[in-house]
Write a protein that holds these residues in place. Structure first.
Motif, PDB file in Angstrom:
ATOM      1  N   ARG A   1      -5.375 -11.017  -0.137  1.00 31.15           N
ATOM      2  CA  ARG A   1      -4.377 -10.129   0.440  1.00 31.15           C
ATOM      3  C   ARG A   1      -5.121  -9.277   1.443  1.00 31.15           C
ATOM      4  O   ARG A   1      -6.022  -8.530   1.093  1.00 31.15           O
ATOM      5  CB  ARG A   1      -3.744  -9.248  -0.623  1.00 31.15           C
ATOM      6  CG  ARG A   1      -2.948 -10.027  -1.645  1.00 31.15           C
ATOM      7  CD  ARG A   1      -2.425  -9.114  -2.700  1.00 31.15           C
ATOM      8  NE  ARG A   1      -3.516  -8.370  -3.346  1.00 31.15           N
ATOM      9  CZ  ARG A   1      -3.318  -7.354  -4.178  1.00 31.15           C
ATOM     10  NH1 ARG A   1      -2.124  -6.942  -4.418  1.00 31.15           N
ATOM     11  NH2 ARG A   1      -4.334  -6.753  -4.739  1.00 31.15           N
ATOM     12  N   VAL A   2      -4.775  -9.415   2.651  1.00 29.75           N
ATOM     13  CA  VAL A   2      -5.545  -8.783   3.710  1.00 29.75           C
ATOM     14  C   VAL A   2      -4.615  -8.001   4.613  1.00 29.75           C
ATOM     15  O   VAL A   2      -3.568  -8.516   5.015  1.00 29.75           O
ATOM     16  CB  VAL A   2      -6.289  -9.847   4.552  1.00 29.75           C
ATOM     17  CG1 VAL A   2      -7.057  -9.198   5.691  1.00 29.75           C
ATOM     18  CG2 VAL A   2      -7.224 -10.652   3.677  1.00 29.75           C
ATOM     19  N   MET A   3      -4.998  -6.776   4.904  1.00 29.52           N
ATOM     20  CA  MET A   3      -4.267  -6.051   5.929  1.00 29.52           C
ATOM     21  C   MET A   3      -4.932  -6.390   7.253  1.00 29.52           C
ATOM     22  O   MET A   3      -6.116  -6.143   7.446  1.00 29.52           O
ATOM     23  CB  MET A   3      -4.324  -4.550   5.701  1.00 29.52           C
ATOM     24  CG  MET A   3      -3.495  -3.789   6.718  1.00 29.52           C
ATOM     25  SD  MET A   3      -3.586  -2.023   6.507  1.00 29.52           S
ATOM     26  CE  MET A   3      -5.219  -1.702   7.105  1.00 29.52           C
TER      27      MET A   3
ATOM     28  N   LEU B   1      -8.227  -0.713   0.796  1.00 24.99           N
ATOM     29  CA  LEU B   1      -7.289  -0.214   1.780  1.00 24.99           C
ATOM     30  C   LEU B   1      -7.519   1.259   2.105  1.00 24.99           C
ATOM     31  O   LEU B   1      -7.528   1.659   3.266  1.00 24.99           O
ATOM     32  CB  LEU B   1      -5.863  -0.424   1.277  1.00 24.99           C
ATOM     33  CG  LEU B   1      -4.793  -0.076   2.294  1.00 24.99           C
ATOM     34  CD1 LEU B   1      -4.873  -1.032   3.466  1.00 24.99           C
ATOM     35  CD2 LEU B   1      -3.426  -0.144   1.663  1.00 24.99           C
TER      36      LEU B   1
ATOM     37  N   ALA C   1      -9.850  -5.099   6.403  1.00 26.59           N
ATOM     38  CA  ALA C   1     -10.393  -4.908   5.064  1.00 26.59           C
ATOM     39  C   ALA C   1      -9.440  -5.467   4.024  1.00 26.59           C
ATOM     40  O   ALA C   1      -8.233  -5.467   4.229  1.00 26.59           O
ATOM     41  CB  ALA C   1     -10.610  -3.424   4.826  1.00 26.59           C
ATOM     42  N   PRO C   2      -9.962  -5.955   2.912  1.00 22.07           N
ATOM     43  CA  PRO C   2      -9.072  -6.383   1.848  1.00 22.07           C
ATOM     44  C   PRO C   2      -8.219  -5.216   1.367  1.00 22.07           C
ATOM     45  O   PRO C   2      -8.609  -4.058   1.518  1.00 22.07           O
ATOM     46  CB  PRO C   2     -10.026  -6.832   0.741  1.00 22.07           C
ATOM     47  CG  PRO C   2     -11.338  -7.003   1.394  1.00 22.07           C
ATOM     48  CD  PRO C   2     -11.353  -6.118   2.595  1.00 22.07           C
ATOM     49  N   VAL C   3      -7.095  -5.551   0.772  1.00 16.41           N
ATOM     50  CA  VAL C   3      -6.194  -4.489   0.344  1.00 16.41           C
ATOM     51  C   VAL C   3      -6.846  -3.589  -0.700  1.00 16.41           C
ATOM     52  O   VAL C   3      -6.599  -2.393  -0.772  1.00 16.41           O
ATOM     53  CB  VAL C   3      -4.886  -5.107  -0.178  1.00 16.41           C
ATOM     54  CG1 VAL C   3      -4.052  -4.077  -0.906  1.00 16.41           C
ATOM     55  CG2 VAL C   3      -4.103  -5.664   0.982  1.00 16.41           C
ATOM     56  N   ASP C   4      -7.722  -4.160  -1.508  1.00 21.90           N
ATOM     57  CA  ASP C   4      -8.402  -3.337  -2.514  1.00 21.90           C
ATOM     58  C   ASP C   4      -9.171  -2.194  -1.852  1.00 21.90           C
ATOM     59  O   ASP C   4      -9.381  -1.149  -2.429  1.00 21.90           O
ATOM     60  CB  ASP C   4      -9.375  -4.209  -3.322  1.00 21.90           C
ATOM     61  CG  ASP C   4      -8.601  -5.185  -4.187  1.00 21.90           C
ATOM     62  OD1 ASP C   4      -7.401  -4.955  -4.387  1.00 21.90           O
ATOM     63  OD2 ASP C   4      -9.201  -6.165  -4.651  1.00 21.90           O
TER      64      ASP C   4
ATOM     65  N   LEU D   1       0.468  -7.405   6.616  1.00 27.29           N
ATOM     66  CA  LEU D   1      -0.280  -7.862   5.445  1.00 27.29           C
ATOM     67  C   LEU D   1      -0.162  -9.364   5.333  1.00 27.29           C
ATOM     68  O   LEU D   1       0.901  -9.937   5.551  1.00 27.29           O
ATOM     69  CB  LEU D   1       0.290  -7.206   4.179  1.00 27.29           C
ATOM     70  CG  LEU D   1       0.261  -5.679   4.185  1.00 27.29           C
ATOM     71  CD1 LEU D   1       1.219  -5.138   3.151  1.00 27.29           C
ATOM     72  CD2 LEU D   1      -1.138  -5.167   3.939  1.00 27.29           C
TER      73      LEU D   1
ATOM     74  N   ARG E   1       3.615   4.262  10.351  1.00 28.70           N
ATOM     75  CA  ARG E   1       3.057   3.074  10.987  1.00 28.70           C
ATOM     76  C   ARG E   1       3.459   1.843  10.190  1.00 28.70           C
ATOM     77  O   ARG E   1       3.883   1.952   9.039  1.00 28.70           O
ATOM     78  CB  ARG E   1       1.543   3.182  11.061  1.00 28.70           C
ATOM     79  CG  ARG E   1       0.920   3.458   9.715  1.00 28.70           C
ATOM     80  CD  ARG E   1      -0.467   4.016   9.844  1.00 28.70           C
ATOM     81  NE  ARG E   1      -0.849   4.697   8.617  1.00 28.70           N
ATOM     82  CZ  ARG E   1      -1.913   5.442   8.496  1.00 28.70           C
ATOM     83  NH1 ARG E   1      -2.692   5.625   9.519  1.00 28.70           N
ATOM     84  NH2 ARG E   1      -2.196   6.027   7.363  1.00 28.70           N
TER      85      ARG E   1
ATOM     86  N   LEU F   1      -2.799  -2.636  12.037  1.00 26.63           N
ATOM     87  CA  LEU F   1      -1.932  -1.468  11.976  1.00 26.63           C
ATOM     88  C   LEU F   1      -1.111  -1.444  13.263  1.00 26.63           C
ATOM     89  O   LEU F   1      -1.654  -1.603  14.350  1.00 26.63           O
ATOM     90  CB  LEU F   1      -2.766  -0.193  11.869  1.00 26.63           C
ATOM     91  CG  LEU F   1      -3.365   0.062  10.497  1.00 26.63           C
ATOM     92  CD1 LEU F   1      -4.353   1.209  10.565  1.00 26.63           C
ATOM     93  CD2 LEU F   1      -2.278   0.386   9.488  1.00 26.63           C
TER      94      LEU F   1
ATOM     95  N   ARG G   1     -10.128   3.080   1.883  1.00 28.44           N
ATOM     96  CA  ARG G   1     -11.337   3.301   2.672  1.00 28.44           C
ATOM     97  C   ARG G   1     -11.121   2.796   4.107  1.00 28.44           C
ATOM     98  O   ARG G   1     -11.523   3.439   5.075  1.00 28.44           O
ATOM     99  CB  ARG G   1     -12.526   2.585   2.033  1.00 28.44           C
ATOM    100  CG  ARG G   1     -13.811   2.931   2.697  1.00 28.44           C
ATOM    101  CD  ARG G   1     -15.030   2.679   1.831  1.00 28.44           C
ATOM    102  NE  ARG G   1     -16.209   2.802   2.664  1.00 28.44           N
ATOM    103  CZ  ARG G   1     -16.864   1.780   3.189  1.00 28.44           C
ATOM    104  NH1 ARG G   1     -16.471   0.561   2.928  1.00 28.44           N
ATOM    105  NH2 ARG G   1     -17.912   1.968   3.960  1.00 28.44           N
ATOM    106  N   ALA G   2     -10.449   1.644   4.181  1.00 28.52           N
ATOM    107  CA  ALA G   2     -10.182   1.100   5.518  1.00 28.52           C
ATOM    108  C   ALA G   2      -9.319   2.066   6.318  1.00 28.52           C
ATOM    109  O   ALA G   2      -9.543   2.281   7.507  1.00 28.52           O
ATOM    110  CB  ALA G   2      -9.491  -0.253   5.397  1.00 28.52           C
ATOM    111  N   LEU G   3      -8.351   2.659   5.646  1.00 31.48           N
ATOM    112  CA  LEU G   3      -7.475   3.589   6.351  1.00 31.48           C
ATOM    113  C   LEU G   3      -8.234   4.844   6.770  1.00 31.48           C
ATOM    114  O   LEU G   3      -7.993   5.408   7.839  1.00 31.48           O
ATOM    115  CB  LEU G   3      -6.274   3.958   5.472  1.00 31.48           C
ATOM    116  CG  LEU G   3      -5.261   2.821   5.278  1.00 31.48           C
ATOM    117  CD1 LEU G   3      -4.142   3.257   4.341  1.00 31.48           C
ATOM    118  CD2 LEU G   3      -4.673   2.381   6.616  1.00 31.48           C
TER     119      LEU G   3
ATOM    120  N   PRO H   1       0.813  -1.212   0.000  1.00 31.39           N
ATOM    121  CA  PRO H   1       0.000   0.000   0.000  1.00 31.39           C
ATOM    122  C   PRO H   1       0.843   1.256   0.000  1.00 31.39           C
ATOM    123  O   PRO H   1       1.846   1.346   0.706  1.00 31.39           O
ATOM    124  CB  PRO H   1      -0.785  -0.092   1.320  1.00 31.39           C
ATOM    125  CG  PRO H   1      -0.529  -1.449   1.857  1.00 31.39           C
ATOM    126  CD  PRO H   1       0.686  -1.982   1.221  1.00 31.39           C
TER     127      PRO H   1
END
Lengths: 596, 181
Positions: free
Chosen positions: A538-540, B112, B107-110, A525, A521, A543, B114-116, A495
């Motif tokens: 692929r999942v975050m 990201l 959230a999925p990276v796609d 992943l 930060r 944090l 929005r999740a952030l 990202p």
């Protein structure tokens, strides 16, 4: 603009406050366990005149009737196993003394609480005790058997003497124990509360730094098989290792489990240490499954003593290494065996269990071309050598079938080469070493390698740089400079401006966990292999602070230990990459490891 | 035909009376409709599902034990909310060091970005003082009327309005800071 922000806030609150029906149902069902609105009168206690003890009585009664409501009911019918070690750390502590800890023989556990109101966290099955819902610090002593409490009812008042009150013996019910809670910062004036037959299931004690006076920490009795030492004449002495103290039966405790170790004290002649097996529970809590405090006497080398853990794959055994002094094989719930540490591995920085749990591998001491393989249960040591290893090298891991070692070795030129030179330009040797014959197979840039066995690093296509990248903090930075991430031929995107700081495979080789940082930060992943998983994801998952570092990863990739610096000590967190939850270890322990 | 809500309302006095007499089933029927929003508000305030569960459990116990103090049966919902808020606030004041991370980070990276963004809003919310978080939760999550919020907080209605305005402004500032950071 304002309305849009309100809408966004409302949306976030709705999402943050979303609850599933299970949670609602769970709470609704707890109503059945509410205590009767008309409470029975006190029984089983001798009355004393102090208000504090009266409050204690009420709280005991509430505890007894409210247990089914406050926490999950215990599921085990087995009695609490008897621990063989006393909480020696607290001997001489005035709070411990005032609670009647005595010599510790009858004490199951003792621990401080930052606030008395933390009792719900530490003793989740205790039930409500309103007199403990205060912010004052407190100290808890849990007794094995019913104990005659020297009760002083609260802060001494003028003209009021101490009275001795006996408590009826415990009925011996499973996991129920008498306990004492001292509330207040001054031991002499703190309020003393006593409770009978409290369910201590799920006990969560905070391990704290031990007191300055360690004279009470006993040297283990008996004799120790001499640990390998550079000075054979000064072999350490210690005892047949005692059985680990089993603090609570654990049917409700889930996996994973952590082993943590803390050196309580070290001096020229001995090391006192405590090792604990911990397990996460709901609500960010961590439960002590087993704990064991011991002291080993012998010459402590100049590097000082340390505790390292090597959980043996596929077993309940953990190899505990007390640096420079010896090792134990801690079999959970069973007697602990003392081991003779082999000379060859005396100073090995890292050791790696083979995935089949048979051998530990590490670079042999003073023999740069040799890897030593140790079978601790049998005590056998063997060696494999290869010319390619004649460099400054490390064993990185094993292949999944336990037949080959993965090795990284950098050239030694003019002393220590720079990390960047070694990792990105000078093509350090990296490859496979047959664990039987020593035959080698080098990696080349562009090789595709199926990395398994929890291997740190990323082998394709920049083999050398990525393998070397994770050997030190310095090289993590280097890695970011020459990284080329791909997984099964699919380019992995990170990202934003994030750069990979650390990479780790799950033990089954199906999942790659990457820690990426953008300066502000770190993001954990999780990549599931597109060539294996039907629906690659692929999942975050989390944090994290910018300085977080990856530690152990469980075999399936779900559980991850991360470490980070805080002002006091190295802190550790256990992360659940499937559910997004995390547990912080409130310890300053020196080492920790996930137990498979 | 009476709506379900009206039926429930008409049953409330008898349920309260039965619950005061020690009937757990009556108490369950009283509180069950309010549990999802109680849990939701506690979760938003505490930002920890397990702590929210504990807070609502505490509220259930204190409401159960104090039910005889409820003067008007039709005030039960607001009265129970008060227990929930009190319990959650108590926990906020005793915040332990162990915290759970937000599931929205999963959230999925796609998604990201929005999740952030959501994460940033959550972090901004977490940076607010307790009183600001509380009033925003009452207003935007529970959508309580100003009068009830005032009663709950024990302040005049005008104070509720100004506090809500100020809390929103502070949240926006914190959010902007999060986005910059």
């Amino acid at each position: 603009m304002s309305e849009r922000f309100d809408e966004e806030l409302r949306g976030w609150l709705t999402e943050a406050g979303r609850v599933d029906t299970d949670r609602v149902q769970r709470l609704a069902s707890a109503i059945d366990g509410l205590p009767a609105r008309r409470r029975p009168g006190p029984s089983g206690w001798l009355r004393v005149s102090s208000l504090v003890l009266a409050l204690g009585i009420v709280s005991v009664l509430v505890a007894l009737v409210a247990v089914p409501y406050i926490g999950r009911p215990g599921t085990s019918s087995s009695p609490t196993p008897q621990a063989s070690t006393a909480p020696v750390t607290w001997l001489g502590d005035p709070r411990y003394e005032r609670c009647g800890g005595g010599t510790g023989e009858n004490v199951l556990q003792a621990f401080p609480m930052a606030q008395a109101s933390d009792y719900r966290r530490h003793l989740p099955q205790m039930g409500l005790s309103p007199e403990l819902d205060v912010s004052a610090p407190a100290f808890v002593v849990i007794f094995r058997e019913g104990h005659p409490f020297p009760v002083v009812g609260g802060p001494p008042r003028d003209g009021e003497g101490e009275s001795l009150v006996s408590v009826a013996p415990s009925s011996g019910q499973p996991r129920r124990h008498d306990l004492c809670v001292l509330v207040g910062s001054e031991p002499e004036t703190a309020e003393l509360h006593v409770y009978g037959e409290v369910d201590v299931s799920g006990l969560t004690a905070v391990l704290v730094a031990a007191p300055a006076d360690f004279s009470a920490v006993p040297t283990l009795d008996g004799s120790l098989a001499p640990a390998a030492s550079a000075s054979p004449g000064s072999a350490p002495t210690t005892s047949p290792a005692p059985e680990p103290a089993l603090l609570t039966s654990v049917p409700e405790v889930g996996r994973p489990r952590f082993a943590t170790g803390q050196v309580l004290r070290r001096d020229d002649g001995s090391v006192a240490a405590r090792v604990s097996l911990l397990a996460p529970r709901a609500g960010g809590r961590v439960t002590i499954v087993e704990a064991w405090t011991f002291r080993v006497s012998g010459p402590v080398d100049s590097e000082g003593a340390y505790v390292q853990f090597y959980p043996r794959p596929g077993s309940d055994m953990i190899l505990i290494r007390v640096g420079g002094l010896g090792a134990f094989l801690w079999t959970l719930g069973a007697p602990t065996a003392q081991l003779e540490w082999p000379d060859e591995l005396l100073h090995a920085a890292t050791l790696h269990w083979s995935p089949d749990g048979r051998e530990l591998a590490g670079y042999a001491w003073r023999r740069l071309d040799t890897i030593a393989l140790w079978e601790p249960v049998e005590g056998a040591v063997r060696r494999v050598s290869a010319p390619e290893l004649r460099r400054f090298g490390s064993v990185i891991g094993w292949t999944a079938d336990s037949t080959q070692l993965i090795v990284f070795a950098e050239p030694i030129q003019d002393g220590v080469s720079s990390a960047f030179e070694a990792a990105c330009r000078q093509d350090p040797w990296s490859g496979l070493v047959d664990a039987r014959t020593g035959a080698t197979v080098p990696f080349h840039r562009g090789d595709d390698f199926d990395a398994r066995g929890g291997l740190r690093g990323f082998l394709s296509p920049s083999v050398a740089s990525s393998v070397g990248a994770v050997l030190s903090e310095e090289r993590v930075t280097v890695y970011a400079d020459c990284q080329d991430l791909s997984l099964g031929g699919t380019q992995l995107a990170l990202p934003g401006a994030a750069q990979a700081r650390d990479l780790r495979w799950s033990g089954d080789g199906r999942t790659l966990l990457a820690l990426a940082a953008d300066g502000q930060r770190s993001m954990l992943l999780r990549y599931d292999r597109p060539d294996i998983e039907p629906e690659p994801g692929r999942v975050m998952t989390h944090l994290l602070p910018p300085d977080a570092l990856l530690g152990d990863v469980s075999a399936g990739g779900r559980w991850v230990l991360v470490a980070g610096e805080d002002p006091r000590c190295l802190s550790r967190e256990l992360l659940d990459t499937e559910m997004g939850a995390s547990w912080t270890l409130d310890l300053c322990e020196e080492t920790s490891a996930l137990v498979p | 035909m009476e709506s379900v809500r009206e039926q429930a309302k008409s049953l409330q006095p008898s349920l309260v009376a039965r619950a005061v007499a020690g009937d757990r089933e009556a108490f369950r029927r009283l509180v069950e409709p309010h549990l999802p929003t109680a849990l939701g508000a506690a979760t938003a305030l505490l930002r920890s599902p397990s702590e929210a569960d504990d807070a609502v459990q505490d509220a259930l116990l204190s409401a159960w034990l104090g039910l005889h103090q409820l003067r008007r049966a039709d005030a039960f919902p607001a009265w129970f909310r008060r227990h929930v808020i009190r319990s959650a606030m108590k926990r906020l004041g005793q915040r332990p060091r162990v915290t759970e991370l937000d599931l929205t980070a999963m959230a999925p990276v796609d998604d990201l970005e929005r999740a952030l963004e959501r994460r940033a809003l959550g972090r901004a919310f977490g940076r607010l003082e307790t009183k600001d978080r509380l009033i925003l939760t009452l207003h935007h999550f529970w959508s309580l009327p100003v009068a009830e919020t005032a009663g709950l907080l024990g302040v005049p209605e005008g104070t509720v309005k100004s506090r809500a305005h100020q809390a929103r402004a502070r949240l926006r500032a914190a959010y902007a800071a999060e986005e910059r950071g």
